[in-house]
Design a protein around this motif. Structure first.
Motif, PDB file in Angstrom:
ATOM      1  N   GLY A 188      -4.819  -0.293  -7.381  1.00  0.00           N
ATOM      2  CA  GLY A 188      -4.156  -0.987  -6.738  1.00  0.00           C
ATOM      3  C   GLY A 188      -4.013  -0.550  -5.052  1.00  0.00           C
ATOM      4  N   LEU A 189      -3.759   0.940  -4.979  1.00  0.00           N
ATOM      5  CA  LEU A 189      -3.855   1.000  -3.109  1.00  0.00           C
ATOM      6  C   LEU A 189      -5.418   0.742  -3.101  1.00  0.00           C
ATOM      7  CD1 LEU A 189      -2.598   3.265  -1.540  1.00  0.00           C
ATOM      8  CD2 LEU A 189      -3.477   4.586  -2.756  1.00  0.00           C
ATOM      9  N   ARG A 246       3.283  10.367  -6.645  1.00  0.00           N
ATOM     10  CA  ARG A 246       4.350  10.795  -8.167  1.00  0.00           C
ATOM     11  C   ARG A 246       3.543  11.067  -9.429  1.00  0.00           C
ATOM     12  NH1 ARG A 246       7.311   7.054 -10.674  1.00  0.00           N
ATOM     13  NH2 ARG A 246       6.696   5.010  -8.867  1.00  0.00           N
ATOM     14  N   LEU A 247       2.742  10.334  -9.806  1.00  0.00           N
ATOM     15  CA  LEU A 247       1.823  10.403 -10.937  1.00  0.00           C
ATOM     16  C   LEU A 247       1.401  11.349 -10.928  1.00  0.00           C
ATOM     17  CD1 LEU A 247       1.820   6.212 -12.093  1.00  0.00           C
ATOM     18  CD2 LEU A 247       3.743   7.584 -12.520  1.00  0.00           C
ATOM     19  N   SER A 248       0.391  11.808 -10.089  1.00  0.00           N
ATOM     20  CA  SER A 248      -0.483  12.330 -10.282  1.00  0.00           C
ATOM     21  C   SER A 248       0.416  13.513 -10.634  1.00  0.00           C
ATOM     22  CB  SER A 248      -0.934  12.704  -7.983  1.00  0.00           C
ATOM     23  OG  SER A 248      -1.930  11.562  -7.978  1.00  0.00           O
ATOM     24  N   ARG A 255       1.259  -1.104   0.211  1.00  0.00           N
ATOM     25  CA  ARG A 255      -0.076  -0.134   0.029  1.00  0.00           C
ATOM     26  C   ARG A 255       1.088   1.414   0.161  1.00  0.00           C
ATOM     27  NH1 ARG A 255      -2.798   1.787   5.433  1.00  0.00           N
ATOM     28  NH2 ARG A 255      -0.428   2.606   6.099  1.00  0.00           N
ATOM     29  N   ASP A 256       1.807   1.094   1.116  1.00  0.00           N
ATOM     30  CA  ASP A 256       2.956   2.520   0.563  1.00  0.00           C
ATOM     31  C   ASP A 256       3.175   2.834  -0.709  1.00  0.00           C
ATOM     32  OD1 ASP A 256       1.768   2.569   3.565  1.00  0.00           O
ATOM     33  OD2 ASP A 256       3.114   1.491   4.152  1.00  0.00           O
ATOM     34  N   LEU A 257       4.002   1.645  -1.246  1.00  0.00           N
ATOM     35  CA  LEU A 257       4.363   1.719  -2.195  1.00  0.00           C
ATOM     36  C   LEU A 257       3.659   2.090  -2.900  1.00  0.00           C
ATOM     37  CD1 LEU A 257       7.148   0.988  -3.584  1.00  0.00           C
ATOM     38  CD2 LEU A 257       5.564  -0.951  -3.908  1.00  0.00           C
ATOM     39  N   LEU A 258       2.298   1.988  -3.346  1.00  0.00           N
ATOM     40  CA  LEU A 258       1.631   2.243  -4.051  1.00  0.00           C
ATOM     41  C   LEU A 258       1.331   4.155  -3.968  1.00  0.00           C
ATOM     42  CD1 LEU A 258      -0.699  -0.924  -4.792  1.00  0.00           C
ATOM     43  CD2 LEU A 258       0.996  -0.013  -6.614  1.00  0.00           C
TER      44      LEU A 258
END
Lengths: 187, 187
Positions: B158-159, B141-143, B132-135
DNA sequence: TTTGACATGTAAGCCGTTACATGATTTA
DNA sequence: TAAATCATGTAACGGCTTACATGTCAAA
């Protein structure tokens, strides 16, 4: 102690351990119980039962019936129970990242027409909603039965995932459909 | 137009369509991008690239390099783009119920010791929290990058799933651990 | 009369993973 | 000097799915 059997073998072993069954019956039971998160074809069931017998993890007895064909009744042996227990206790449960074809399509969403992308999201939402309702009914049915706690837990997992998926669709639909809009008049 | 290629072929086709790449590079890119929901080994990448070439869906050109070995650069052809589009547009996306080995273990939870069951839940929670933390970081980052909307959407999925899984663990842990207690003094 | 439940398998085949195999260049 | 990056594959193997194959009995 072969720790190297395929997963399906242990699953079949586990299902037989619930109660002695036949291949036909086990396939139906698998579909009803773990079918939501583990697929198992009849063919595969039969071949795994055969293998487990040869390995001495199951015993088989032929049972003659009056109105139906002779059936083969399988039950777990001591070695089988041991093998199952050691597999269940094996902490080496690795990542097992599973493929999700729907997400693959979303990932390539910019290669689809907006209409097609919307249709994809719609059909996913519809299917997921159906799944959620089914699982909600299952949870409802199993709740309160103390002997079905573990089974209920797996249904609750599916329910939680389905609900999260639906929330996600609502969240991303405007983002994805808006992102495609190259026409300033439409945006 | 063979609609009968394995899924992996279309995924490789889709990845090449993003930009011309080599097998080596594509494998790394796959891991970074769709790795969370589609696994792809290097070996498989090479054999699929080869097949897609033979089918005329990809073109290959050898590129000599000074400091590195000669590489083979693949790019999508017109036929390839067509095949990819028709696969993406194919509404026949069927159920694809995917196996979840963790849930299989939970299903057979009454065959484990309470301590072992608790350890199973704990390790699952830990792994899921890490995921979860990774996602969450990926989504962060992508937002804001408009060109990464679709990729961000898959990360958000995934989150959402990971968070739902964590909520589920909190919900069922007392039920599952309490259910095992056969000793009235303990309950 | 046809569908569905009961019952058991075989055969074929691709998909996908794991292990094996090689070799130059850069960086720590 | 060891590890990481760049680069490409082959070989073997088992897992799992799909299609094929057969037959009785009960119910609609």
């Amino acid at each position: 102690m072969p720790g190297t059997l395929p997963v399906t073998a242990y699953v079949v072993l586990g299902l037989v351990s619930v109660r002695p069954t036949t291949g036909h019956d086990l396939a139906a039971f698998a579909e009803r119980s773990i079918g939501q998160f583990f697929s198992l074809t009849r063919s595969h069931v039969y071949s795994e039962l055969d293998r487990l017998c040869r390995l001495g993890l199951l015993d088989v007895t032929e049972v003659q019936q009056e109105r139906f064909p002779t059936k083969r009744l399988y039950e777990i042996t001591g070695d089988g129970a041991e093998a199952l227990a050691s597999w269940l206790d094996d902490s080496a449960l690795r990542g097992e990242r599973q493929r999700n074809l729907f997400l693959v399509r979303v990932f390539f969403g910019d290669r689809m027409s907006p209409a097609r992308l919307e249709a994809l999201l719609d059909s996913y939402e519809q299917a997921t909603r159906a799944r959620r309702d089914l699982l909600a009914a299952t949870v409802e049915r199993l709740s309160g039965r103390p002997q079905s706690t573990f089974r209920a837990a797996t249904a609750m997992f599916g329910l939680a995932q389905a609900q999260a998926s639906l929330d996600w669709v609502d969240q991303v639909r405007p983002l994805l459909l808006g992102a495609r809009c190259a026409d300033p008049d439409q945006c």
